[in-house]
Design a protein around this motif. Sequence first.
Motif, PDB file in Angstrom:
ATOM      1  N   UNK A 246       0.823  -1.203   0.000  1.00  0.00           N
ATOM      2  CA  UNK A 246       0.000   0.000   0.000  1.00  0.00           C
ATOM      3  C   UNK A 246       0.859   1.256   0.000  1.00  0.00           C
ATOM      4  N   UNK A 247       2.190   1.094   0.193  1.00  0.00           N
ATOM      5  CA  UNK A 247       3.083   2.252   0.248  1.00  0.00           C
ATOM      6  C   UNK A 247       4.500   1.871  -0.169  1.00  0.00           C
ATOM      7  N   UNK A 248       5.198   2.856  -0.756  1.00  0.00           N
ATOM      8  CA  UNK A 248       6.606   2.735  -1.137  1.00  0.00           C
ATOM      9  C   UNK A 248       7.312   3.962  -0.581  1.00  0.00           C
ATOM     10  N   UNK A 249       8.488   3.777   0.002  1.00  0.00           N
ATOM     11  CA  UNK A 249       9.294   4.898   0.480  1.00  0.00           C
ATOM     12  C   UNK A 249      10.398   5.190  -0.522  1.00  0.00           C
ATOM     13  N   UNK A 250      10.441   6.438  -1.012  1.00  0.00           N
ATOM     14  CA  UNK A 250      11.515   6.865  -1.898  1.00  0.00           C
ATOM     15  C   UNK A 250      12.427   7.816  -1.137  1.00  0.00           C
ATOM     16  N   UNK A 251      13.749   7.641  -1.258  1.00  0.00           N
ATOM     17  CA  UNK A 251      14.680   8.478  -0.503  1.00  0.00           C
ATOM     18  C   UNK A 251      14.768   9.900  -1.060  1.00  0.00           C
ATOM     19  N   UNK A 252      15.087  10.833  -0.157  1.00  0.00           N
ATOM     20  CA  UNK A 252      15.458  12.200  -0.516  1.00  0.00           C
ATOM     21  C   UNK A 252      16.499  12.624   0.501  1.00  0.00           C
TER      22      UNK A 252
END
Length: 130
Positions: free
Chosen positions: A107-113
Amino acid sequence: MRRVAFLAGAAALAALGGTGLLLLRGPPPSQGEEGLFENDCCGTVTLAKGRIALNGGQSIRYDLARDARGPYLLPRTYVGALEDQGFEVDGTQPAQKLRLDRLPAPQAIQLPMGARAFLFRRKGMRATRP
Protein backbone atom coordinates in the motif's frame (compact mmCIF):
# COMPACT_ATOMS: atom_id res chain seq x y z
CA MET A 1 44.81 -27.98 -33.92
CA ARG A 2 41.52 -28.22 -35.83
CA ARG A 3 39.90 -29.92 -32.88
CA VAL A 4 40.92 -27.08 -30.52
CA ALA A 5 39.56 -24.48 -32.94
CA PHE A 6 36.32 -26.45 -33.28
CA LEU A 7 35.90 -26.73 -29.49
CA ALA A 8 36.64 -23.03 -29.01
CA GLY A 9 34.07 -22.13 -31.68
CA ALA A 10 31.47 -24.42 -30.11
CA ALA A 11 32.10 -22.89 -26.66
CA ALA A 12 31.78 -19.36 -28.07
CA LEU A 13 28.54 -20.30 -29.83
CA ALA A 14 27.13 -21.82 -26.63
CA ALA A 15 28.05 -18.70 -24.66
CA LEU A 16 26.36 -16.48 -27.27
CA GLY A 17 23.24 -18.64 -27.17
CA GLY A 18 23.08 -18.47 -23.37
CA THR A 19 23.52 -14.70 -23.41
CA GLY A 20 20.82 -14.38 -26.05
CA LEU A 21 18.38 -16.38 -23.92
CA LEU A 22 19.04 -14.11 -20.94
CA LEU A 23 18.41 -11.01 -23.03
CA LEU A 24 15.26 -12.36 -24.66
CA ARG A 25 13.55 -13.59 -21.52
CA GLY A 26 10.52 -11.64 -20.46
CA PRO A 27 10.10 -9.47 -17.40
CA PRO A 28 10.34 -11.16 -14.02
CA PRO A 29 7.05 -12.55 -12.73
CA SER A 30 5.11 -10.19 -10.49
CA GLN A 31 5.06 -10.96 -6.79
CA GLY A 32 1.96 -8.84 -6.23
CA GLU A 33 3.78 -5.52 -6.13
CA GLU A 34 2.35 -3.94 -9.29
CA GLY A 35 0.23 -0.80 -9.04
CA LEU A 36 0.10 2.99 -9.10
CA PHE A 37 1.41 4.98 -6.13
CA GLU A 38 1.37 8.76 -5.58
CA ASN A 39 2.59 11.54 -3.34
CA ASP A 40 1.67 15.24 -3.53
CA CYS A 41 5.36 16.21 -3.51
CA CYS A 42 6.44 14.57 -6.72
CA GLY A 43 3.74 12.74 -8.66
CA THR A 44 3.25 9.07 -9.40
CA VAL A 45 5.26 5.87 -9.37
CA THR A 46 3.96 2.91 -11.37
CA LEU A 47 5.23 -0.63 -10.88
CA ALA A 48 4.54 -2.96 -13.79
CA LYS A 49 6.35 -5.85 -15.49
CA GLY A 50 9.58 -5.42 -13.54
CA ARG A 51 9.86 -1.69 -14.26
CA ILE A 52 9.28 1.41 -12.18
CA ALA A 53 7.81 4.31 -14.21
CA LEU A 54 8.06 7.86 -12.88
CA ASN A 55 5.14 10.18 -13.66
CA GLY A 56 4.19 7.94 -16.57
CA GLY A 57 7.49 8.64 -18.33
CA GLN A 58 11.00 7.36 -17.70
CA SER A 59 11.12 3.77 -16.51
CA ILE A 60 13.85 1.77 -14.82
CA ARG A 61 14.15 -1.98 -14.28
CA TYR A 62 14.10 -3.17 -10.69
CA ASP A 63 14.65 -6.31 -8.68
CA LEU A 64 12.39 -7.33 -5.83
CA ALA A 65 13.93 -8.72 -2.64
CA ARG A 66 13.51 -9.02 1.10
CA ASP A 67 15.93 -8.46 3.98
CA ALA A 68 15.63 -8.29 7.79
CA ARG A 69 13.68 -4.99 7.51
CA GLY A 70 11.17 -6.40 5.01
CA PRO A 71 10.45 -6.25 1.26
CA TYR A 72 12.05 -3.70 -1.05
CA LEU A 73 12.63 -2.77 -4.68
CA LEU A 74 16.17 -2.20 -5.89
CA PRO A 75 16.18 -0.14 -9.10
CA ARG A 76 19.07 -0.70 -11.51
CA THR A 77 20.04 2.96 -10.98
CA TYR A 78 19.48 5.55 -8.25
CA VAL A 79 15.87 6.79 -7.99
CA GLY A 80 14.93 9.43 -5.43
CA ALA A 81 12.25 12.04 -4.78
CA LEU A 82 12.84 15.78 -5.23
CA GLU A 83 10.32 17.79 -3.22
CA ASP A 84 8.05 19.89 -5.47
CA GLN A 85 10.17 18.95 -8.51
CA GLY A 86 9.51 15.30 -9.23
CA PHE A 87 12.13 12.61 -9.28
CA GLU A 88 15.87 12.28 -9.46
CA VAL A 89 17.37 9.49 -11.54
CA ASP A 90 21.15 9.49 -11.33
CA GLY A 91 23.41 6.82 -12.78
CA THR A 92 26.43 8.20 -10.88
CA GLN A 93 24.92 7.45 -7.44
CA PRO A 94 24.51 3.94 -6.02
CA ALA A 95 20.96 2.60 -6.18
CA GLN A 96 19.04 2.64 -2.91
CA LYS A 97 16.40 0.27 -1.64
CA LEU A 98 12.84 1.52 -2.07
CA ARG A 99 10.99 0.06 0.89
CA LEU A 100 7.57 -1.57 0.51
CA ASP A 101 5.24 -1.79 3.49
CA ARG A 102 4.31 -5.38 2.63
CA LEU A 103 4.16 -8.05 -0.05
CA PRO A 104 1.96 -8.98 -1.77
CA ALA A 105 -0.21 -5.92 -2.46
CA PRO A 106 1.90 -3.14 -0.96
CA GLN A 107 0.00 0.00 0.00
CA ALA A 108 3.08 2.25 0.25
CA ILE A 109 6.61 2.73 -1.14
CA GLN A 110 9.29 4.90 0.48
CA LEU A 111 11.51 6.86 -1.90
CA PRO A 112 14.68 8.48 -0.50
CA MET A 113 15.46 12.20 -0.52
CA GLY A 114 18.80 12.59 1.19
CA ALA A 115 18.34 11.67 4.85
CA ARG A 116 14.54 11.85 4.46
CA ALA A 117 12.11 9.59 2.64
CA PHE A 118 8.79 10.29 0.94
CA LEU A 119 5.91 7.87 1.31
CA PHE A 120 4.00 7.10 -1.89
CA ARG A 121 0.58 5.55 -1.25
CA ARG A 122 -1.33 3.21 -3.54
CA LYS A 123 -3.79 5.13 -5.70
CA GLY A 124 -7.21 3.89 -6.70
CA MET A 125 -8.78 0.67 -5.56
CA ARG A 126 -7.25 -0.70 -2.42
CA ALA A 127 -5.59 -4.04 -3.08
CA THR A 128 -6.43 -6.99 -0.90
CA ARG A 129 -4.19 -9.73 0.35
CA PRO A 130 -4.84 -13.18 -1.07
